[in-house]
Design a protein around this motif. Structure first.
Motif, PDB file in Angstrom:
ATOM      1  N   LYS A   1       7.632   9.594 -13.368  1.00  0.00           N
ATOM      2  CA  LYS A   1       7.616   8.359 -12.587  1.00  0.00           C
ATOM      3  C   LYS A   1       8.404   7.304 -13.351  1.00  0.00           C
ATOM      4  N   MET A   2       9.413   6.773 -12.707  1.00  0.00           N
ATOM      5  CA  MET A   2      10.319   5.802 -13.327  1.00  0.00           C
ATOM      6  C   MET A   2       9.885   4.384 -12.977  1.00  0.00           C
ATOM      7  N   ASN A   3       9.906   3.486 -13.977  1.00  0.00           N
ATOM      8  CA  ASN A   3       9.613   2.082 -13.753  1.00  0.00           C
ATOM      9  C   ASN A   3      10.688   1.233 -14.438  1.00  0.00           C
ATOM     10  N   VAL A   4      11.352   0.397 -13.673  1.00  0.00           N
ATOM     11  CA  VAL A   4      12.365  -0.503 -14.226  1.00  0.00           C
ATOM     12  C   VAL A   4      11.673  -1.788 -14.646  1.00  0.00           C
ATOM     13  N   SER A   5      11.696  -2.067 -15.943  1.00  0.00           N
ATOM     14  CA  SER A   5      11.108  -3.286 -16.471  1.00  0.00           C
ATOM     15  C   SER A   5      12.079  -4.458 -16.340  1.00  0.00           C
ATOM     16  N   LYS A   6      13.359  -4.191 -16.621  1.00  0.00           N
ATOM     17  CA  LYS A   6      14.377  -5.246 -16.579  1.00  0.00           C
ATOM     18  C   LYS A   6      15.740  -4.599 -16.421  1.00  0.00           C
ATOM     19  N   LEU A   7      16.612  -5.212 -15.634  1.00  0.00           N
ATOM     20  CA  LEU A   7      17.995  -4.765 -15.549  1.00  0.00           C
ATOM     21  C   LEU A   7      18.886  -5.986 -15.427  1.00  0.00           C
ATOM     22  N   GLU A   8      19.659  -6.217 -16.475  1.00  0.00           N
ATOM     23  CA  GLU A   8      20.626  -7.313 -16.521  1.00  0.00           C
ATOM     24  C   GLU A   8      22.004  -6.670 -16.632  1.00  0.00           C
ATOM     25  N   LEU A   9      22.708  -6.576 -15.508  1.00  0.00           N
ATOM     26  CA  LEU A   9      23.996  -5.882 -15.475  1.00  0.00           C
ATOM     27  C   LEU A   9      25.127  -6.826 -15.865  1.00  0.00           C
ATOM     28  N   CYS A  10      25.299  -6.978 -17.180  1.00  0.00           N
ATOM     29  CA  CYS A  10      26.375  -7.792 -17.731  1.00  0.00           C
ATOM     30  C   CYS A  10      26.574  -7.349 -19.177  1.00  0.00           C
ATOM     31  N   PRO A  11      27.768  -7.576 -19.748  1.00  0.00           N
ATOM     32  CA  PRO A  11      27.941  -7.231 -21.156  1.00  0.00           C
ATOM     33  C   PRO A  11      26.878  -7.918 -22.010  1.00  0.00           C
ATOM     34  N   GLY A  12      26.186  -7.140 -22.826  1.00  0.00           N
ATOM     35  CA  GLY A  12      25.080  -7.647 -23.623  1.00  0.00           C
ATOM     36  C   GLY A  12      23.744  -7.581 -22.897  1.00  0.00           C
ATOM     37  N   GLY A  13      23.781  -7.294 -21.591  1.00  0.00           N
ATOM     38  CA  GLY A  13      22.563  -7.190 -20.796  1.00  0.00           C
ATOM     39  C   GLY A  13      21.835  -5.881 -21.060  1.00  0.00           C
ATOM     40  N   ILE A  14      20.578  -5.834 -20.652  1.00  0.00           N
ATOM     41  CA  ILE A  14      19.716  -4.698 -20.964  1.00  0.00           C
ATOM     42  C   ILE A  14      19.116  -4.111 -19.694  1.00  0.00           C
ATOM     43  N   PHE A  15      19.098  -2.796 -19.640  1.00  0.00           N
ATOM     44  CA  PHE A  15      18.314  -2.040 -18.670  1.00  0.00           C
ATOM     45  C   PHE A  15      17.168  -1.446 -19.474  1.00  0.00           C
ATOM     46  N   HIS A  16      15.955  -1.947 -19.259  1.00  0.00           N
ATOM     47  CA  HIS A  16      14.764  -1.510 -20.001  1.00  0.00           C
ATOM     48  C   HIS A  16      13.832  -0.837 -19.009  1.00  0.00           C
ATOM     49  N   TYR A  17      13.403   0.370 -19.338  1.00  0.00           N
ATOM     50  CA  TYR A  17      12.636   1.157 -18.378  1.00  0.00           C
ATOM     51  C   TYR A  17      11.590   2.011 -19.083  1.00  0.00           C
ATOM     52  N   SER A  18      10.638   2.480 -18.287  1.00  0.00           N
ATOM     53  CA  SER A  18       9.671   3.451 -18.790  1.00  0.00           C
ATOM     54  C   SER A  18       9.648   4.640 -17.849  1.00  0.00           C
ATOM     55  N   GLN A  19       9.224   5.767 -18.408  1.00  0.00           N
ATOM     56  CA  GLN A  19       9.070   6.996 -17.641  1.00  0.00           C
ATOM     57  C   GLN A  19       7.720   7.584 -17.995  1.00  0.00           C
ATOM     58  N   LYS A  20       6.965   7.925 -16.947  1.00  0.00           N
ATOM     59  CA  LYS A  20       5.641   8.501 -17.164  1.00  0.00           C
ATOM     60  C   LYS A  20       5.648   9.947 -16.706  1.00  0.00           C
ATOM     61  N   SER A  21       5.230  10.840 -17.608  1.00  0.00           N
ATOM     62  CA  SER A  21       5.184  12.265 -17.294  1.00  0.00           C
ATOM     63  C   SER A  21       4.020  12.556 -16.349  1.00  0.00           C
ATOM     64  N   PRO A  22       4.036  13.724 -15.692  1.00  0.00           N
ATOM     65  CA  PRO A  22       2.926  14.074 -14.798  1.00  0.00           C
ATOM     66  C   PRO A  22       1.564  14.062 -15.501  1.00  0.00           C
ATOM     67  N   ASP A  23       1.541  14.330 -16.824  1.00  0.00           N
ATOM     68  CA  ASP A  23       0.267  14.319 -17.555  1.00  0.00           C
ATOM     69  C   ASP A  23      -0.082  12.942 -18.137  1.00  0.00           C
ATOM     70  N   GLY A  24       0.719  11.909 -17.775  1.00  0.00           N
ATOM     71  CA  GLY A  24       0.376  10.537 -18.155  1.00  0.00           C
ATOM     72  C   GLY A  24       1.044  10.007 -19.407  1.00  0.00           C
ATOM     73  N   HIS A  25       1.851  10.816 -20.106  1.00  0.00           N
ATOM     74  CA  HIS A  25       2.552  10.341 -21.307  1.00  0.00           C
ATOM     75  C   HIS A  25       3.677   9.384 -20.881  1.00  0.00           C
ATOM     76  N   GLN A  26       3.745   8.217 -21.522  1.00  0.00           N
ATOM     77  CA  GLN A  26       4.757   7.222 -21.186  1.00  0.00           C
ATOM     78  C   GLN A  26       5.761   7.067 -22.316  1.00  0.00           C
ATOM     79  N   MET A  27       7.054   7.055 -21.945  1.00  0.00           N
ATOM     80  CA  MET A  27       8.146   6.817 -22.885  1.00  0.00           C
ATOM     81  C   MET A  27       8.949   5.624 -22.386  1.00  0.00           C
ATOM     82  N   TRP A  28       9.490   4.872 -23.325  1.00  0.00           N
ATOM     83  CA  TRP A  28      10.332   3.729 -23.002  1.00  0.00           C
ATOM     84  C   TRP A  28      11.749   3.988 -23.480  1.00  0.00           C
TER      85      TRP A  28
END
Length: 169
Positions: A45-72
Protein backbone atom coordinates in the motif's frame (compact mmCIF):
# COMPACT_ATOMS: atom_id res chain seq x y z
CA UNK A 1 23.54 -0.42 -23.41
CA UNK A 2 26.09 0.16 -20.66
CA UNK A 3 26.93 3.61 -19.38
CA UNK A 4 29.55 4.80 -16.91
CA UNK A 5 28.80 7.29 -14.15
CA UNK A 6 32.20 8.88 -13.80
CA UNK A 7 33.47 6.47 -11.13
CA UNK A 8 34.18 3.69 -13.66
CA UNK A 9 31.17 1.82 -12.29
CA UNK A 10 28.58 0.56 -14.75
CA UNK A 11 25.17 2.12 -14.40
CA UNK A 12 22.09 0.01 -14.51
CA UNK A 13 20.11 0.77 -17.68
CA UNK A 14 16.55 -0.49 -18.14
CA UNK A 15 14.33 0.34 -21.11
CA UNK A 16 10.62 -0.40 -21.41
CA UNK A 17 7.99 0.55 -23.98
CA UNK A 18 4.59 1.61 -22.60
CA UNK A 19 1.39 1.69 -24.66
CA UNK A 20 0.50 5.21 -23.51
CA UNK A 21 1.34 8.77 -24.56
CA UNK A 22 4.49 10.31 -23.13
CA UNK A 23 2.60 13.03 -21.22
CA UNK A 24 0.59 10.40 -19.34
CA UNK A 25 3.64 8.26 -18.51
CA UNK A 26 5.45 11.36 -17.25
CA UNK A 27 2.44 12.32 -15.10
CA UNK A 28 2.33 8.75 -13.73
CA UNK A 29 5.87 9.37 -12.40
CA UNK A 30 5.22 12.88 -11.08
CA UNK A 31 1.70 13.15 -9.66
CA UNK A 32 0.59 11.64 -6.33
CA UNK A 33 -2.80 10.52 -7.64
CA UNK A 34 -1.00 8.37 -10.22
CA UNK A 35 2.01 7.22 -8.17
CA UNK A 36 -0.03 5.72 -5.36
CA UNK A 37 -1.59 3.25 -7.81
CA UNK A 38 1.57 1.60 -9.12
CA UNK A 39 4.88 2.63 -7.44
CA UNK A 40 6.55 0.00 -5.27
CA UNK A 41 6.43 -3.74 -4.75
CA UNK A 42 3.30 -5.65 -5.73
CA UNK A 43 0.81 -5.92 -2.90
CA UNK A 44 2.21 -2.96 -0.96
CA UNK A 45 0.00 0.00 0.00
CA UNK A 46 1.54 3.26 -1.18
CA UNK A 47 1.11 6.56 0.67
CA UNK A 48 2.43 9.87 -0.67
CA UNK A 49 3.49 12.07 2.22
CA UNK A 50 4.80 14.96 0.10
CA UNK A 51 5.58 15.65 -3.55
CA UNK A 52 7.30 18.87 -4.56
CA UNK A 53 8.08 18.59 -8.28
CA UNK A 54 10.89 21.11 -8.67
CA UNK A 55 14.70 21.00 -8.53
CA UNK A 56 15.53 20.45 -4.87
CA UNK A 57 11.96 19.28 -4.22
CA UNK A 58 11.15 16.02 -2.47
CA UNK A 59 8.84 13.10 -3.13
CA UNK A 60 8.48 11.46 0.31
CA UNK A 61 6.44 8.30 0.57
CA UNK A 62 5.77 5.18 2.59
CA UNK A 63 4.94 1.65 1.54
CA UNK A 64 3.17 -0.84 3.76
CA UNK A 65 3.57 -4.56 3.13
CA UNK A 66 0.58 -6.94 3.33
CA UNK A 67 1.85 -8.06 6.77
CA UNK A 68 1.94 -4.44 8.04
CA UNK A 69 5.68 -3.64 7.75
CA UNK A 70 6.16 0.02 6.74
CA UNK A 71 9.13 1.43 4.82
CA UNK A 72 9.82 5.04 3.93
CA UNK A 73 11.65 6.41 0.91
CA UNK A 74 12.29 9.64 -0.91
CA UNK A 75 13.35 11.15 -4.20
CA UNK A 76 15.19 14.46 -4.25
CA UNK A 77 14.69 16.01 -7.68
CA UNK A 78 17.72 17.48 -9.44
CA UNK A 79 16.39 18.23 -12.94
CA UNK A 80 12.92 18.16 -14.46
CA UNK A 81 12.17 18.70 -18.14
CA UNK A 82 8.49 17.82 -18.60
CA UNK A 83 7.64 15.47 -20.26
CA UNK A 84 11.13 14.44 -21.41
CA UNK A 85 13.36 13.82 -18.40
CA UNK A 86 13.49 13.39 -14.63
CA UNK A 87 16.72 13.29 -12.65
CA UNK A 88 16.60 12.47 -8.95
CA UNK A 89 18.39 10.72 -6.13
CA UNK A 90 16.47 7.92 -4.47
CA UNK A 91 17.07 6.78 -0.90
CA UNK A 92 15.44 5.11 2.05
CA UNK A 93 14.24 7.50 4.71
CA UNK A 94 12.55 7.70 8.07
CA UNK A 95 9.10 9.15 8.67
CA UNK A 96 10.57 12.67 8.92
CA UNK A 97 12.37 12.36 5.57
CA UNK A 98 15.91 11.88 6.89
CA UNK A 99 18.06 9.57 4.77
CA UNK A 100 18.62 6.20 6.45
CA UNK A 101 20.23 2.87 5.63
CA UNK A 102 18.24 0.31 3.66
CA UNK A 103 16.44 -2.15 5.96
CA UNK A 104 17.85 -5.11 4.01
CA UNK A 105 21.57 -4.23 3.90
CA UNK A 106 23.97 -2.11 5.95
CA UNK A 107 26.13 -1.65 2.82
CA UNK A 108 23.40 -0.62 0.35
CA UNK A 109 24.29 2.84 -1.08
CA UNK A 110 22.61 5.73 0.73
CA UNK A 111 21.77 7.43 -2.57
CA UNK A 112 21.05 6.16 -6.07
CA UNK A 113 21.15 8.76 -8.84
CA UNK A 114 18.49 8.06 -11.48
CA UNK A 115 17.90 9.62 -14.88
CA UNK A 116 14.59 8.81 -16.58
CA UNK A 117 14.05 9.72 -20.21
CA UNK A 118 10.63 9.58 -21.85
CA UNK A 119 10.60 9.30 -25.66
CA UNK A 120 7.38 9.35 -27.69
CA UNK A 121 7.13 6.86 -30.55
CA UNK A 122 3.88 6.49 -32.52
CA UNK A 123 1.66 7.17 -29.51
CA UNK A 124 3.71 4.93 -27.22
CA UNK A 125 6.42 5.88 -24.73
CA UNK A 126 9.91 4.47 -24.49
CA UNK A 127 11.07 4.90 -20.90
CA UNK A 128 14.75 4.51 -20.15
CA UNK A 129 16.01 4.55 -16.59
CA UNK A 130 19.73 4.86 -15.90
CA UNK A 131 20.89 4.66 -12.34
CA UNK A 132 23.68 3.92 -9.97
CA UNK A 133 25.17 4.79 -6.61
CA UNK A 134 26.31 8.33 -6.03
CA UNK A 135 28.68 9.48 -3.27
CA UNK A 136 29.16 5.79 -2.50
CA UNK A 137 31.99 3.83 -0.96
CA UNK A 138 33.59 0.96 -2.84
CA UNK A 139 31.76 -1.49 -0.57
CA UNK A 140 28.42 0.20 -1.35
CA UNK A 141 29.12 0.11 -5.11
CA UNK A 142 30.00 -3.59 -4.81
CA UNK A 143 26.73 -4.28 -2.96
CA UNK A 144 24.79 -2.46 -5.69
CA UNK A 145 26.56 -4.47 -8.39
CA UNK A 146 25.90 -7.74 -6.55
CA UNK A 147 22.19 -6.87 -6.40
CA UNK A 148 21.93 -5.93 -10.12
CA UNK A 149 19.72 -8.93 -11.05
CA UNK A 150 17.40 -8.29 -8.09
CA UNK A 151 17.10 -4.61 -9.02
CA UNK A 152 16.20 -5.51 -12.61
CA UNK A 153 13.59 -8.00 -11.40
CA UNK A 154 12.15 -5.39 -9.02
CA UNK A 155 11.85 -2.80 -11.78
CA UNK A 156 10.32 -5.41 -14.11
CA UNK A 157 7.56 -6.02 -11.55
CA UNK A 158 7.07 -2.31 -10.88
CA UNK A 159 6.92 -1.58 -14.62
CA UNK A 160 4.31 -4.33 -15.03
CA UNK A 161 2.20 -2.53 -12.41
CA UNK A 162 2.73 0.76 -14.27
CA UNK A 163 1.73 -0.81 -17.61
CA UNK A 164 -1.39 -2.28 -16.02
CA UNK A 165 -2.27 1.06 -14.42
CA UNK A 166 -1.72 2.98 -17.68
CA UNK A 167 -4.06 0.60 -19.51
CA UNK A 168 -6.87 1.63 -17.12
CA UNK A 169 -6.50 5.45 -17.05
Amino acid sequence: MIEHNGTNEKELVITRMFDAPRELVFKAWTEPDHLEHWWGPKGFKMNVSKLELCPGGIFHYSQKSPDGHQMWGKFVYRDIVAPERLVFTNSFSDEEGNTVRAPFSPTWPLEILNTLTFAEHEGKTKLTIQGGPTNATEEERNTFEAMRDNIQQGFAGTFEQLADYLSKV
